[in-house]
Design a protein around this motif. Structure first.
Motif, short mmCIF file in Angstrom:
data_model
loop_
_atom_site.label_atom_id
_atom_site.label_comp_id
_atom_site.label_asym_id
_atom_site.label_seq_id
_atom_site.Cartn_x
_atom_site.Cartn_y
_atom_site.Cartn_z
N GLN A 78 0.82 -1.21 0.00
CA GLN A 78 0.00 0.00 0.00
C GLN A 78 0.85 1.27 0.00
O GLN A 78 0.34 2.37 -0.17
CB GLN A 78 -0.95 -0.01 1.20
N HIS A 79 2.16 1.11 0.18
CA HIS A 79 3.07 2.26 0.21
C HIS A 79 3.01 2.98 -1.14
O HIS A 79 3.01 2.35 -2.19
CB HIS A 79 4.50 1.77 0.49
N ALA A 80 2.99 4.30 -1.11
CA ALA A 80 2.88 5.09 -2.34
C ALA A 80 4.10 4.95 -3.24
O ALA A 80 3.99 4.93 -4.46
CB ALA A 80 2.65 6.56 -2.00
N LEU A 86 7.89 -2.56 -2.65
CA LEU A 86 8.49 -3.85 -3.00
C LEU A 86 9.57 -4.26 -2.00
O LEU A 86 9.66 -5.43 -1.62
CB LEU A 86 9.07 -3.79 -4.42
N LEU A 87 10.39 -3.31 -1.56
CA LEU A 87 11.45 -3.63 -0.58
C LEU A 87 10.86 -4.12 0.74
O LEU A 87 11.32 -5.11 1.30
CB LEU A 87 12.34 -2.41 -0.33
N GLY A 88 9.82 -3.44 1.22
CA GLY A 88 9.18 -3.86 2.48
C GLY A 88 8.57 -5.24 2.36
O GLY A 88 8.74 -6.10 3.24
N ASP A 132 -0.70 -13.86 -3.50
CA ASP A 132 -0.45 -13.90 -4.95
C ASP A 132 -1.37 -12.95 -5.70
O ASP A 132 -0.94 -12.23 -6.60
CB ASP A 132 -0.65 -15.32 -5.49
N ARG A 133 -2.63 -12.96 -5.32
CA ARG A 133 -3.61 -12.11 -5.98
C ARG A 133 -3.29 -10.63 -5.78
O ARG A 133 -3.29 -9.84 -6.71
CB ARG A 133 -5.02 -12.41 -5.47
N VAL A 134 -2.96 -10.27 -4.54
CA VAL A 134 -2.65 -8.87 -4.22
C VAL A 134 -1.37 -8.43 -4.92
O VAL A 134 -1.28 -7.31 -5.44
CB VAL A 134 -2.57 -8.66 -2.69
N LEU A 135 -0.37 -9.31 -4.95
CA LEU A 135 0.89 -8.98 -5.61
C LEU A 135 0.67 -8.79 -7.12
O LEU A 135 1.20 -7.85 -7.72
CB LEU A 135 1.91 -10.08 -5.34
N ALA A 136 -0.13 -9.64 -7.74
CA ALA A 136 -0.43 -9.51 -9.17
C ALA A 136 -1.17 -8.20 -9.44
O ALA A 136 -0.87 -7.49 -10.40
CB ALA A 136 -1.26 -10.70 -9.65
N GLN A 137 -2.10 -7.87 -8.57
CA GLN A 137 -2.84 -6.62 -8.71
C GLN A 137 -1.89 -5.42 -8.59
O GLN A 137 -1.98 -4.45 -9.36
CB GLN A 137 -3.94 -6.53 -7.65
N PHE A 138 -0.95 -5.48 -7.65
CA PHE A 138 0.05 -4.43 -7.47
C PHE A 138 0.86 -4.23 -8.75
O PHE A 138 1.04 -3.11 -9.23
CB PHE A 138 0.96 -4.79 -6.29
N ARG A 142 0.88 -0.81 -10.84
CA ARG A 142 2.09 0.01 -10.81
C ARG A 142 2.92 -0.06 -12.08
O ARG A 142 3.62 0.88 -12.41
CB ARG A 142 2.97 -0.39 -9.62
N PHE A 143 2.86 -1.20 -12.78
CA PHE A 143 3.72 -1.37 -13.95
C PHE A 143 2.93 -1.55 -15.24
O PHE A 143 3.51 -1.73 -16.29
CB PHE A 143 4.65 -2.59 -13.77
N ASP A 144 1.61 -1.53 -15.13
CA ASP A 144 0.74 -1.72 -16.29
C ASP A 144 1.08 -3.01 -17.03
O ASP A 144 1.25 -3.03 -18.25
CB ASP A 144 0.82 -0.51 -17.23
N ILE A 145 1.21 -4.09 -16.25
CA ILE A 145 1.51 -5.41 -16.81
C ILE A 145 0.26 -6.26 -16.63
O ILE A 145 -0.22 -6.44 -15.52
CB ILE A 145 2.69 -6.08 -16.06
#
Length: 194
Positions: A78-80, A86-88, A132-138, A142-145
């Motif tokens: 959720q970090h802007a 990603l690091l956290g 997995d779902r949240v990471l894919a959504q991120f 963020r990267f328009d992938i």
């Protein structure tokens, strides 16, 4: 929650605690329902009222172990700032997977996977859940992938490479070493996606 429900939950948690300790110490094949019931200080019949088989108990044990970190990991996303998010996430992901409990689980799966291949299947079914779902959504946002799964697997593979030595009995890296490794892996990902 009523007193009866509280007692049921207390028994269920006692069973899961006993099962986790025995599975990790003795392995899946050597663990018996009799031993779990004894360790949980209840009858075998009571144990079977909560968990109908050793397979069901093993899966519930894995689910409980995995649920202990999900929320903590996704909060980072959720970090802007994308890099900081990603690091956290990656640092806590590595720390969770280097815990003595997780290393013991992984060693159990490696040792007994050839005798009981269904163990690995169960673990994989239980493991990747909402994270997995949240990471894919991120990654989508963020990267328009649109299909980020391969990039996520490659990044997590780099991040998790520090676990290999620990699985072979080497000392775990320090938090500072983990942070440096996570940073290098994440910067490589970000450079590739730029």
């Amino acid at each position: 929650m009523s007193k009866i429900e509280q007692n049921k939950e207390k028994k269920r948690l006692a069973i899961l605690k006993a099962a986790k300790e025995i599975f990790l110490a003795e392995g899946y094949v050597q663990t018996s329902m009799d031993r779990v019931a004894s360790e949980a200080k209840m009858t075998k019949q009571t144990l079977y009222r909560y968990f109908s088989s050793k397979d069901v108990l093993f899966e519930a044990t894995l689910r409980q172990m995995g649920s202990q970190t999900d929320d903590k990991l996704v909060v980072h996303l959720q970090h802007a700032d994308t890099r900081q998010a990603l690091l956290g996430f990656a640092k806590d992901f590595v720390l969770f997977h280097l815990s003595s409990e997780h290393i013991a689980t992984f060693k159990l799966l490696i040792a007994e996977g050839s005798k009981s291949p269904e163990l690995v299947s169960r673990f994989m079914d239980v493991g990747p859940d909402d994270t997995d779902r949240v990471l894919a959504q991120f990654f989508n946002e963020r990267f328009d992938i649109e299909e980020p799964q391969t990039k996520i697997k490659l990044w997590l593979g780099m991040v998790m490479s520090v676990r290999d030595g620990v699985l072979m009995g080497m000392p775990a890296p320090t938090e500072q070493e983990i942070a440096a490794h996570v940073e290098a892996s994440t910067d490589l990902l970000l450079a590739a996606l730029a």
